[in-house]
Design an enzyme around this catalytic site. Structure first.
Site, PDB file in Angstrom:
ATOM      1  N   ARG A   1       0.862  -1.096   0.133  1.00 16.99           N
ATOM      2  CA  ARG A   1      -0.018  -0.112  -0.005  1.00 16.99           C
ATOM      3  C   ARG A   1       0.831   1.080  -0.052  1.00 16.99           C
ATOM      4  O   ARG A   1       0.425   2.390  -0.494  1.00 16.99           O
ATOM      5  CB  ARG A   1      -0.801   0.095   1.275  1.00 16.99           C
TER       6      ARG A   1
ATOM      7  N   TYR B   1       0.567 -13.392  -2.389  1.00 17.76           N
ATOM      8  CA  TYR B   1       1.405 -12.983  -3.494  1.00 17.76           C
ATOM      9  C   TYR B   1       2.373 -12.146  -3.040  1.00 17.76           C
ATOM     10  O   TYR B   1       2.678 -11.534  -1.826  1.00 17.76           O
ATOM     11  CB  TYR B   1       0.256 -11.967  -4.413  1.00 17.76           C
TER      12      TYR B   1
END
Length: 410
Positions: free
Chosen positions: A105, A214
């Site tokens: 993020r 991931y």
């Protein structure tokens, strides 16, 4: 040109500031936290997000930090069977014009923040929690909790799922608690066996749970996010959680998924929340964007993507506007965005309840349905969302139908 106040300095707020200032307006961003920073772990970015980022002038900066994914992989979490995978290279990129990627993020947030800091038309105020606002025929006055006042032609509420601006505008109470608890961990890639370092977003679906992982951070970390449909009723945000507790929540998980889950450390938990779609997020000179307007569960991996789209559409609609034209332009924004974002909210719910968490015969039926889809059919299912160039199209298919592709989500 107009002076516009933005409540909230997260991804949506900064993207909106960029969009407005690049078209000639001035933006004042009020952030309740003491610093401008983004917490959290991994985030998925579809082609629609990159299209918006390019419009905002930060697409290349985000690409430099991103990991471009080869496929979205859907696995049976108990048997270990590979059910289906949607390829994200060749035909997908050609059709949708951009890649599918994952980033930390912070690697999405920092380019937005840097761009805002470099623009003379953006003023950033930390420790500026919005307490109330008043509007009249000429503008909006915002008062912060500590007594400061700011004046602008409009107020944009980009202050998240528990938005102060939304509370004043709609008064619709606390967010809806989903009953799902998500546990998150980010670990150095060196701790991951090489045979498990897949360049995919992989989802393991089990009875009342699913597990997604991931690689992020330019290949330096593995992001782990495992969700339990446990009937939680009380919101939790980022609470530290013991590793033993997390592992105990998934006793039936298959061996490969279990190996990956056991790698996690420093776990934190959240109880997921969203809201029902609403048709109106504007009140004269005040409008909501992002999670303040249409908060959604993570399962469609579109929360940040839709906030970025909001920023671009709002900027386009306010291009050339002066202070006297605000109301009709904000109403137009609401009208052109509500169907698309509301549909995405409902699809995210459907995916979490009907696609990821069934057991027994329902799980077998789901696996059979997903495994029968061709690559073209999978791409068709997501085309309304990933391929929209105007960020206003809602598509022709119903929410349940479009939720069916095996696109692994957080």
């Amino acid at each position: 040109m107009a002076d516009i106040i933005i409540a909230g300095g997260g991804i949506g707020g900064l993207a909106t500031a960029l969009s407005l200032v690049r078209l000639g307006h001035r933006a004042t961003v009020l952030e309740r936290s003491g610093t401008f920073a983004e917490i959290g772990a991994g985030i998925q970015l579809g082609p629609n997000a990159f299209r918006a980022l390019d419009r905002l002038g930060v697409g290349e900066s985000v690409r430099e930090r991103a990991v471009f994914i080869d496929e979205l992989r859907f696995m049976d979490g108990t048997t270990g069977e590979k059910v289906a995978a949607m390829e994200l290279t060749g035909a997908y990129r050609e059709r949708f014009g951009n890649p599918y990627a994952v980033v930390h993020r912070g690697d999405l947030y920092q380019p937005l923040l840097t761009a805002c800091q470099e623009l003379d038309g953006v003023e950033l105020f930390a420790d500026a929690s919005v307490g109330s606002y008043e509007q009249d025929a000429d503008g909006v006055t915002v008062r912060t909790v500590d007594g400061r006042t700011f004046r602008g032609a409009a107020l944009i509420g980009a202050d998240g799922i528990r938005s102060t601006v939304r509370a004043a505008m709609l008064g619709d109470g606390e967010p809806r608690v989903s009953g799902h608890t998500i546990y998150r961990s980010v670990i150095p890639i060196e701790k991951v066996p090489e045979e498990l370092r897949w360049n995919t977003v992989t989802l393991w679906a089990g009875p009342q749970w699913h597990f997604v992982h991931y690689i992020i951070g330019g290949g330096k970390y593995l992001n782990l996010a495992v969700t339990r449909d446990d009937g939680a009723t009380v919101p939790v945000t980022g609470r530290e959680t013991a590793r033993a507790h997390v592992l105990a929540q998934f006793p039936g998980i298959g061996p490969t998924a279990r190996r990956l889950l056991e790698l996690g450390e420093g776990w934190r938990e959240w109880v997921l929340c969203d809201r029902d779609p609403v048709r109106t997020w504007t009140d004269r000179r005040v409008v909501l964007v992002g999670d303040a307007a249409h908060p959604m569960l993570q399962y469609a991996a579109q929360g940040a993507c839709q906030a970025l789209e909001d920023a671009v559409v709002l900027g386009d609609l306010l291009d050339g506007m002066d202070a006297d034209d605000v109301v009709q332009h904000l109403e137009k924004f609401n009208a052109v965005r509500r169907e698309r974002t509301g549909r995405t909210q409902l699809i995210a719910r459907y995916m979490g309840s009907e696609l990821y968490h069934p057991a027994g015969e329902k799980a077998k039926a789901r696996n059979a349905m997903l495994s029968a889809l061709t690559q073209r059919e999978m791409h068709d299912k997501v085309s309304w969302l990933h391929g929209d160039h105007h960020f206003t199209d809602s598509g022709a298919e119903g929410a349940a139908t479009s939720a069916e592709p095996p696109s692994a989500r957080r």
